[in-house]
Design an enzyme around this catalytic site. Structure first.
Site, PDB file in Angstrom:
ATOM      1  N   LYS A   1     -26.008 -72.476  -8.585  1.00 40.74           N
ATOM      2  CA  LYS A   1     -26.829 -73.325  -7.538  1.00 40.74           C
ATOM      3  C   LYS A   1     -26.677 -74.899  -7.937  1.00 40.74           C
ATOM      4  CE  LYS A   1     -30.954 -72.325  -8.733  1.00 40.74           C
ATOM      5  NZ  LYS A   1     -30.869 -71.156  -9.710  1.00 40.74           N
ATOM      6  N   ARG A  29     -20.828 -69.839 -22.722  1.00 43.08           N
ATOM      7  CA  ARG A  29     -20.803 -71.402 -22.646  1.00 43.08           C
ATOM      8  C   ARG A  29     -20.887 -71.700 -23.982  1.00 43.08           C
ATOM      9  NH1 ARG A  29     -24.110 -73.765 -17.678  1.00 43.08           N
ATOM     10  NH2 ARG A  29     -26.062 -73.525 -18.796  1.00 43.08           N
ATOM     11  N   ARG A  56     -40.671 -72.075  -7.261  1.00 48.09           N
ATOM     12  CA  ARG A  56     -40.206 -71.227  -8.292  1.00 48.09           C
ATOM     13  C   ARG A  56     -41.077 -69.859  -8.271  1.00 48.09           C
ATOM     14  NH1 ARG A  56     -41.319 -73.125 -13.801  1.00 48.09           N
ATOM     15  NH2 ARG A  56     -43.175 -72.254 -13.463  1.00 48.09           N
ATOM     16  N   ARG A  65     -25.861 -73.374 -26.955  1.00 50.55           N
ATOM     17  CA  ARG A  65     -27.287 -74.051 -26.941  1.00 50.55           C
ATOM     18  C   ARG A  65     -28.099 -72.797 -26.798  1.00 50.55           C
ATOM     19  NH1 ARG A  65     -28.605 -77.196 -21.831  1.00 50.55           N
ATOM     20  NH2 ARG A  65     -28.173 -75.066 -21.085  1.00 50.55           N
ATOM     21  N   ARG A 115     -35.056 -65.476 -19.191  1.00 50.42           N
ATOM     22  CA  ARG A 115     -35.256 -66.426 -18.115  1.00 50.42           C
ATOM     23  C   ARG A 115     -35.035 -65.464 -16.820  1.00 50.42           C
ATOM     24  NH1 ARG A 115     -30.585 -70.676 -19.277  1.00 50.42           N
ATOM     25  NH2 ARG A 115     -31.266 -71.538 -17.344  1.00 50.42           N
TER      26      ARG A 115
END
Ligand SMILES: [Zn+2]
Length: 224
Positions: free
Chosen positions: A16, A130, A91, A163, A174
């Site tokens: 996004k 990542r 959301r 992270r 999530r």
């Protein structure tokens, strides 16, 4: 030309943010990502920012009501008068109601909701791969964009870390929140004929081209 009042919808890691950057360039729309709005409010130490900070410091989700107030402030400021791109808001169904009220009270309506989809496993693969440089926030991906030397930043030689947000277990959490709280919006906007679906597993350039083409077609219809 009709205004573009757009919402970006989709799971984390579907791309996004990348699409938002391009749409902002294409159409010069003001872009509101909930995370950015909240961080700005915290930095400005506004009343709202102070309240939001309490939740953020505890690693909790900022409540609907606070986020809705933050978005409402942007509408009241007049910044969104000739269009906007929202990301991360609404959301929940509750937040969607708030947005409807904000628009209705101004005699406006949403143009389209852009849904960028990606399966859970793909999201986990993207996000958990990542690695972020501790010094300059340079971002790599173990699979798609690896550094020359394992765990070392090409640009400044500092150590690369994963992270907390990118840990597989955090990503799964999530995603669970997304399925539970945000996915009901898909049906809601589809029923109102606002939803445009895009395959987030396609290359970003292709997704971008498709979004542009669909929006152009929609504007043509609306302007007729
Ligand atoms: Zn670096």
């Amino acid at each position: 030309m009709s205004e573009l009042n757009l919402v970006l919808l989709g799971p984390p890691g579907a791309g996004k943010g990348t699409q938002a950057e391009r749409l902002v360039e294409d159409f010069g729309l003001p872009y509101y990502a909930t995370g950015i709005i909240l961080r700005e409010a915290v930095a400005e130490e506004s009343e709202l920012g102070k309240e939001a900070k309490k939740y953020m410091d505890d690693g909790e989700l900022v409540p609907d009501e606070l986020i809705s107030r933050a978005v409402a402030e942007r509408f009241e400021s007049g910044e969104t008068d000739s269009g906007f791109l929202l990301d991360g808001f609404p959301r929940t169904v509750g937040q969607a109601d708030v947005l409807d009220d904000l628009l209705r009270s101004r005699g406006r309506e949403l143009t389209s909701v852009l849904l960028i989809e990606a399966p859970d496993d793909e999201v986990v693969r993207r996000l958990s791969g990542r690695r972020t440089c501790a010094k300059g926030n340079h971002v790599y991906h173990v699979e798609f964009d690896p550094p020359k030397h394992d765990d070392v930043c090409d640009q400044d030689g500092s150590r690369l870390i994963q992270r907390d947000d990118d840990r597989p277990e955090t990503v799964r959490k999530r995603l669970a929140v997304y399925h539970d709280q945000t996915e009901p919006l898909i049906e809601l906007y589809d029923a109102r004929d606002l939803l445009m679906r895009f395959d987030g597993t396609r290359p970003p350039e292709e997704v971008h081209d498709r979004i542009r083409a669909k929006l152009a077609a929609k504007r043509f219809e609306d302007d007729e």
